[in-house]
Design an enzyme around this catalytic site. Structure first.
Site, PDB file in Angstrom:
ATOM      1  N   GLU A  86      -4.101 -13.456 -12.558  1.00 15.62           N
ATOM      2  CA  GLU A  86      -3.048 -13.296 -11.561  1.00 15.62           C
ATOM      3  C   GLU A  86      -2.794 -14.589 -10.800  1.00 15.62           C
ATOM      4  OE1 GLU A  86      -4.553 -10.038  -9.169  1.00 15.62           O
ATOM      5  OE2 GLU A  86      -6.573 -10.846  -9.283  1.00 15.62           O
ATOM      6  N   HIS A  94       0.826  -1.210   0.000  1.00 13.11           N
ATOM      7  CA  HIS A  94       0.000   0.000   0.000  1.00 13.11           C
ATOM      8  C   HIS A  94       0.858   1.256   0.000  1.00 13.11           C
ATOM      9  CE1 HIS A  94      -3.216   2.766   0.962  1.00 13.11           C
ATOM     10  NE2 HIS A  94      -2.443   3.247   1.923  1.00 13.11           N
TER      11      HIS A  94
END
Lengths: 92, 572
Positions: free
Chosen positions: B430, B190
């Site tokens: 993914e 993040h």
């Protein structure tokens, strides 16, 4: 001591903005003001001037409640708060 | 002159004073004072409340005009601080039980918070977190500690922290942050994503940074090489001033390509997309052809309640408007047990990245999923919006998710609410298990986008948050090149659009390989657009195909990177 009963009919119940409005109205009176749910036997009598206590009641739509007050402006306080609840806090 | 090493994840060079950020964690024990000192201790509590109110006012004022939503959080905190019942209970504990003020505050606030958290309503449960927040503020003041908050920085600083949480970055005073150093976090954490999108130089994964570094210490942050240089001498400062000038020159040079179309040396035009993570305007959209990844997590992370359909609908409509009518690919909620929401408890898991996250979580919470899909479908009537599901592992996942979309569509139809009937539905690739059946997946969806960060993590079984494993996180390994080759060629064969929206798309070496493998669409953070366009302009399509073919035959990532480096330098 003066008390009246009503039922909360606005969609959000006594949460968020309506709760804030309810508490700030209660605070404008000198008397002690209380709210109690009538649908639960074990319900506490909550201080109507405490946001936290009001929220903790978890009062939602269709909850019957009693508003009571004790002090010099008890009648006015109860009547005004009952009117506020009955106005559905401006919600449709 | 000491040097600490870490991962440079947001390019740049900074120098300045350090600000060590440690979120306050209270450590309170049950304790009492001698009878007779009641008034003194009550006074301590009252004056802490006053100080807390002043802090809250200051934060409120600094946020009020720019972001009233964030300011309101602090107005609510002040209301809690002055709550009659809370204050009375704390006062009684001090006056009647001779409880020490910090113990009294801790006990009362925690009890009230517990009480609220048990109410079955997300809006009220959210208030419980606010109570704990206010409790910590008062306790910190009682302990005589300074306010630690990134929203009000008095001077320009380089921030040092164990890690930055979304709640820290939400109130981050961007103007005053010269750089960021954290102890944990890899290229796709993040903090990394925020640092890059704000263009703040950052070095992450510096072990024990908060213990070794000191407040106000002067350092140079080399976020090109990944070094923190402590107390540099004059020669070093001079050297870095030159390095900074060169870096800026290179950025300026690359920026010449920013507003140009992405065209190869032999005239092939490519589509470059922008990744976004909020509903706010992003000027980089001027330089992009589409939004290849619109992350919707912010709606859930920054809110104190479950975002309603109406709130989401408005946000999605706003994004379509802010993105100048360009196509936007909305990715549905992508969170799991590693994240915490104020209004909902996600079960803690031993392996959150292998757990009930993203699409899996949404399929297990139909109400949450349907609300987001309804909002997205309604917004699709107002622009070119596509829906994309993250963390797809099997064809069943695709069919289950599409079934929910169909349900929501028929609901909307029966309510006569307009939406785009032909809305395109795609998936993130993914997880290797879907990559290996890319041919089947291509027949079930309208498009796909490859998330190279997670694809690397799941292919190599490497936790991307673990700073000790950076050498194992190989986005351009021979295995990755093969798996990318499979996905891209199968989708091209099926005639379905395929793009890349992971970090690899923003990296020049990655760009060359991906283009050479047949990719035509890349989506990236705004800060990478100029450099990627520059890279594309220096190669012809046939050169990139040759380079990718050569790379396919190489045995290790190190050799691949060496080979690509030579190729890129020879085209400079």
């Amino acid at each position: 001591m003066y008390a009246k009963q009503t039922t909360v009919l606005n969609v959000t119940g006594l949460h968020a903005r309506p709760a804030a409005e309810f508490v700030s109205t209660a605070k404008s009176f000198e008397s002690k003001v209380y709210v109690k749910r009538l649908d639960e036997d074990s319900a506490d009598t909550a201080n109507a001037k405490s946001m936290i206590k009001i929220l903790a009641q978890g009062i939602c739509i269709n909850t019957p409640i009693e508003i009571s007050a004790d002090g010099p402006d008890e009648v006015e306080a109860v009547d005004k708060l009952i009117a506020l609840v009955d106005s559905k806090f401006g919600e449709d | 002159m000491n040097v600490l090493k870490g991962n440079p994840i947001s390019r740049g060079i900074a120098s300045g004073k350090l600000f060590i950020y440690k979120a306050f964690t209270p450590d309170i024990r049950e304790s009492y004072f001698e009878a007779g000192e009641e008034q003194k201790h009550l006074e301590q509590f009252n004056s802490a409340v006053k100080k807390a109110a002043k802090e809250l006012d200051r934060i409120y004022d600094s946020l009020a005009s720019e972001s009233p939503d964030k300011a309101n959080i602090f107005a609510a905190h002040k209301e809690i601080l002055f709550d009659e019942e809370v204050a009375e209970d704390v006062g009684n504990l001090i006056l009647e039980d001779q409880a020490m003020p910090d113990y009294a505050v801790d006990k009362v606030f925690t009890e009230f918070a517990d009480m609220l958290s048990k109410i079955d309503d997300p809006l009220i449960a959210a208030r419980s977190t606010d109570l704990l927040d206010v409790r910590n503020r008062v306790l910190r003041i009682l302990q005589g500690k300074e306010e630690r908050n990134l929203s009000v920085l008095t001077e320009e600083v380089i921030i040092v922290a164990h890690d930055l949480l979304p709640s820290d970055t939400a109130t981050l005073d961007r103007e005053k942050v010269l750089g960021i150093i954290t102890e944990i976090g890899g290229a796709t954490s993040h903090t990394a994503i925020i640092a890059r999108s704000y263009k703040i130089p950052a070095v992450l994964g510096v072990p024990d940074a908060t213990k070794i570094l000191l407040n106000d210490q002067f350092i140079i942050l080399d976020a090109l090489k990944g070094e923190v240089i402590l107390d540099p001498d004059d020669d070093t400062k001079e050297k870095y001033e030159r390095k900074l000038t060169d870096f800026i020159k290179d950025e300026v040079e690359a920026n010449k390509y920013l507003d140009k179309p992405a065209v190869t040396a032999d005239g092939e035009t490519y589509h470059v997309g922008l990744n976004i993570g909020s509903a706010e305007p992003d000027e980089n959209i001027k330089f992009a052809d589409f939004v290849g990844l619109f992350r919707t997590e912010f709606l859930y992370m920054e809110s104190d309640h479950m975002p309603t359909e109406e709130e989401q609908f408005k946000a999605y409509k706003k994004v379509l408007a802010n993105m100048m009518g360009k196509p936007v690919t909305l990715r549905t909620l992508d969170i799991g047990g590693d994240k915490s929401l104020k209004y909902m408890t996600l079960p803690k898991e031993d392996n959150p990245f292998l757990g009930n996250r993203a699409l899996r979580l949404c399929l297990s919470l139909p109400d949450l999923f349907k609300t987001q899909l309804r909002a997205a479908l309604r917004a699709s009537a107002f622009g070119e919006l596509e829906i994309m599901f993250p963390m797809v592992g099997t064809i069943d996942d695709i069919r289950n998710a599409k079934a929910v979309v169909d349900d929501v569509k028929s609901e909307l139809r029966s309510e006569s609410i307009p939406f785009n009937e032909a809305i395109k539905i795609g998936i993130m690739i993914e997880i290797p298990s879907i990559a290996l059946v890319a041919d089947i997946a291509a027949s079930e969806v309208d498009f796909a986008s490859i998330g190279t960060n997670d694809l690397t993590q799941y292919t190599h079984a490497v936790d991307r948050m673990n700073a000790d494993l950076v050498d194992y996180f190989q986005s351009l390994s021979p295995a990755m090149i093969r798996i990318l080759d499979t996905i891209i060629s199968e989708f091209n064969k099926a005639g379905k659009p395929i793009s890349v929206c992971g970090e690899l798309a923003g990296d020049p070496a990655g760009t060359v390989v991906l283009m050479g493998l047949g990719l035509r669409k890349l989506s990236m953070n705004g800060s990478n657009i100029a450099r990627v366009k520059r890279t594309i302009s220096k190669f012809s399509l046939s050169e990139m195909v040759d380079i990718a073919n050569e790379a396919k035959g190489i045995s290790t990532q190190e050799e691949v990177l060496e080979y690509l480096d030579v190729q890129i330098k020879s085209h400079d």
